[in-house]
Enzyme design. Structure first.
Site, PDB file in Angstrom:
ATOM      1  N   LYS A 129       2.055  -3.871   6.409  1.00 16.86           N
ATOM      2  CA  LYS A 129       2.489  -3.770   5.008  1.00 16.86           C
ATOM      3  C   LYS A 129       4.003  -3.531   4.943  1.00 16.86           C
ATOM      4  CE  LYS A 129      -1.463  -4.671   3.283  1.00 16.86           C
ATOM      5  NZ  LYS A 129      -1.673  -6.015   2.721  1.00 16.86           N
ATOM      6  N   SER A 142       0.836  -1.207   0.000  1.00 25.55           N
ATOM      7  CA  SER A 142       0.000   0.000   0.000  1.00 25.55           C
ATOM      8  C   SER A 142       0.862   1.245   0.000  1.00 25.55           C
ATOM      9  CB  SER A 142      -0.868  -0.020   1.259  1.00 25.55           C
ATOM     10  OG  SER A 142      -1.468   1.228   1.462  1.00 25.55           O
ATOM     11  N   TYR A 173      -2.076  -1.723  10.983  1.00 28.54           N
ATOM     12  CA  TYR A 173      -2.332  -2.147   9.599  1.00 28.54           C
ATOM     13  C   TYR A 173      -1.182  -1.702   8.680  1.00 28.54           C
ATOM     14  CZ  TYR A 173      -3.743  -1.560   4.791  1.00 28.54           C
ATOM     15  OH  TYR A 173      -3.728  -1.566   3.420  1.00 28.54           O
TER      16      TYR A 173
HETATM   17  C1  UD1 Z   1      -7.228   4.171   3.724  1.00 28.15           C
HETATM   18  C2  UD1 Z   1      -6.128   3.928   4.689  1.00 28.15           C
HETATM   19  C3  UD1 Z   1      -5.002   3.237   3.975  1.00 28.15           C
HETATM   20  C4  UD1 Z   1      -5.492   1.920   3.424  1.00 28.15           C
HETATM   21  C5  UD1 Z   1      -6.711   2.124   2.566  1.00 28.15           C
HETATM   22  C6  UD1 Z   1      -7.301   0.741   2.351  1.00 28.15           C
HETATM   23  C7  UD1 Z   1      -6.220   5.692   6.381  1.00 28.15           C
HETATM   24  C8  UD1 Z   1      -5.576   6.927   6.907  1.00 28.15           C
HETATM   25  N1  UD1 Z   1      -5.685   5.181   5.281  1.00 28.15           N
HETATM   26  O1  UD1 Z   1      -6.759   5.046   2.688  1.00 28.15           O
HETATM   27  O2  UD1 Z   1      -3.950   3.002   4.864  1.00 28.15           O
HETATM   28  O3  UD1 Z   1      -4.479   1.311   2.669  1.00 28.15           O
HETATM   29  O4  UD1 Z   1      -7.683   2.939   3.210  1.00 28.15           O
HETATM   30  O5  UD1 Z   1      -8.473   0.798   1.659  1.00 28.15           O
HETATM   31  O6  UD1 Z   1      -7.173   5.220   6.946  1.00 28.15           O
HETATM   32  N2  UD1 Z   1     -13.011  10.475   3.410  1.00 28.15           N
HETATM   33  C9  UD1 Z   1     -14.053  11.309   3.804  1.00 28.15           C
HETATM   34  N3  UD1 Z   1     -15.176  10.734   4.320  1.00 28.15           N
HETATM   35  C10 UD1 Z   1     -15.333   9.385   4.454  1.00 28.15           C
HETATM   36  C11 UD1 Z   1     -14.272   8.530   4.035  1.00 28.15           C
HETATM   37  C12 UD1 Z   1     -13.126   9.121   3.529  1.00 28.15           C
HETATM   38  O7  UD1 Z   1     -13.947  12.540   3.707  1.00 28.15           O
HETATM   39  O8  UD1 Z   1     -16.369   8.935   4.943  1.00 28.15           O
HETATM   40  C13 UD1 Z   1     -11.797  11.076   2.835  1.00 28.15           C
HETATM   41  C14 UD1 Z   1     -10.543  10.787   3.632  1.00 28.15           C
HETATM   42  O9  UD1 Z   1     -10.326  11.775   4.598  1.00 28.15           O
HETATM   43  C15 UD1 Z   1      -9.488  10.796   2.541  1.00 28.15           C
HETATM   44  C16 UD1 Z   1     -10.221  10.293   1.297  1.00 28.15           C
HETATM   45  O10 UD1 Z   1     -11.607  10.490   1.570  1.00 28.15           O
HETATM   46  O11 UD1 Z   1      -9.066  12.107   2.289  1.00 28.15           O
HETATM   47  C17 UD1 Z   1      -9.979   8.830   1.008  1.00 28.15           C
HETATM   48  O12 UD1 Z   1     -10.231   8.079   2.180  1.00 28.15           O
HETATM   49  P1  UD1 Z   1     -10.243   6.481   2.187  1.00 28.15           P
HETATM   50  O13 UD1 Z   1     -11.111   5.987   1.104  1.00 28.15           O
HETATM   51  O14 UD1 Z   1     -10.548   6.043   3.584  1.00 28.15           O
HETATM   52  O15 UD1 Z   1      -8.772   6.082   1.784  1.00 28.15           O
HETATM   53  P2  UD1 Z   1      -7.365   6.459   2.467  1.00 28.15           P
HETATM   54  O16 UD1 Z   1      -7.539   7.135   3.755  1.00 28.15           O
HETATM   55  O17 UD1 Z   1      -6.555   7.165   1.456  1.00 28.15           O
END
Ligand code: UD1
Length: 338
Positions: free
Chosen positions: A154, A125, A150
């Site tokens: 990795k 990742s 987690y």
């Molecule tokens: C997350 C994990 C990452 C993991 C991946 C697996 C974290 C910090 N990172 O990635 O380690 O490999 O998932 O799938 O948890 N967001 C919102 N509202 C939501 C959900 C997300 O605003 O309800 C935003 C988050 O703040 C982020 C973006 O959307 O900026 C993407 O979030 P997400 O899909 O959870 O992925 P990552 O955080 O990049």
């Protein structure tokens, strides 16, 4: 040629099994069904015309892993997806994550060490980079201290493979560092099936769009980015799946440089949370109910891939646009809720 896909009924695993079968590989899936459903096998068959072999095994059961390799002695390559991936849960239950993600990796590699030759493709990742100092993030960006158990699994996983490869030249391995996989197969026979409340952005958006969730919480709009929301590199799951096949072929054909390599898999393009919401509204025609809330602890501001190494060495490139990927996620959501 027989390939073992662990976690082959999961989200990225199932899409990869489809691409493997499309390329003529014989696939055996191991899955413990902890976060996947057996019906995914039907979806794979509907797309490819062929049902892969399936063994319901929990990789934490070492004896069963050994028995599997005795039974399927002709496995020439392994693509290892099976793992737990919920960041928050890993903070609460670290040992569960070390057992699920590390012990299982050790058992698999122990079996591969017994073979004359094999390929091993590992799901890693972009989380290993943390907040990278330079963007786009290239493979030689330093690995930063992990933010969660987690993320640590990795990093440790890659180190274990690298150590094993150093003393086991007959194992050729490639770690693939994914950015943010999204979307579903265009046939909408398979897609993402998050259990419970989705932690990731795109499934949360599509579930809100369809009325399963009331409102999307946007985690922070005060970041130092153009619109204040975080930037990620969203890659369509089919593009990602295809990269696994290319990586596997590279290592089966012994074209690796050294026997442990690392590649970033992303599109190279960063999109903000608000841009993803806009894309969803554009392709679905649905107005999304969302509200900006506090930042989520542990989120990095920006992460998008330098894709040069994968483009040049693997000869692979992501081809699906953000709108196409979001559209496929939406089509899938509509299909499974109807
Ligand atoms: C997350 C994990 C990452 C993991 C991946 C697996 C974290 C910090 N990172 O990635 O380690 O490999 O998932 O799938 O948890 N967001 C919102 N509202 C939501 C959900 C997300 O605003 O309800 C935003 C988050 O703040 C982020 C973006 O959307 O900026 C993407 O979030 P997400 O899909 O959870 O992925 P990552 O955080 O990049």
């Amino acid at each position: 040629m027989k390939i073992l896909v662990t976690g082959g009924l999961g989200y990225i695993g199932s899409h990869t099994v489809v691409e493997l079968q499309n390329q003529g590989f014989e696939v055996v899936i191991i899955d413990n069904l902890s976060n996947a459903s057996i019906e995914v096998l039907d979806g794979i068959e509907a797309i490819t015309g062929k049902k892969p072999i399936f063994e319901k095994i929990d990789l934490r059961e070492k004896q069963k892993v050994q028995d599997f390799f005795k039974k399927h002695g002709d496995v020439e390559g392994v693509i290892h997806f099976a793992a737990s991936k919920a960041v928050g849960e890993s903070v609460e239950k670290p040992l569960l994550y070390y057992e699920n993600n590390i012990a299982t990796l050790v058992y698999l590699l122990q079996e591969l060490q017994k073979k004359e030759s094999s390929s091993f493709i590992f799901s890693s990742s972009c989380t290993v980079y943390g907040q990278a100092d330079q963007l786009p993030v290239s493979e030689d960006a330093p690995v930063k201290p992990a933010e969660s158990p987690y993320g640590n699994t990795k990093q440790i996983g890659e180190e274990i493979i690298s150590d094993v490869c150093r003393v086991t030249p007959q194992i050729k391995s490639i770690a693939l560092r994914y950015f943010n996989p999204i979307g579903a197969h265009p046939s909408i026979e398979i897609g993402e099936l998050p259990k419970g409340v989705p932690q990731n952005l795109v499934p949360f958006i599509t579930q809100t769009g369809i009325g399963l969730r009331k409102q999307l919480a946007v985690f922070g709009a005060d970041y130092p980015t153009a619109d204040g929301t975080c930037i990620r590199d969203y890659i369509h799951v089919v593009d990602l799946a295809k990269a696994h096949v290319v990586a596997l072929q590279r290592s089966l054909n012994d074209r690796n440089e050294g026997n442990f390599e690392v590649f970033n898999l992303g599109t190279g393009k960063g999109s903000s949370v608000l841009e993803v919401i806009q894309s969803f509204e554009r392709v679905s025609g649905v107005k999304l109910n969302y509200e900006v809330v506090e930042r989520r602890p542990g989120d990095v501001i920006r992460a998008y891939a330098d894709t040069k190494k994968a483009n040049e060495i693997l000869g692979w490139k992501a081809e699906t646009t953000l709108d196409e990927a979001i559209k496929s996620a939406w089509d899938w959501e509509q299909k499974i809720r109807n």
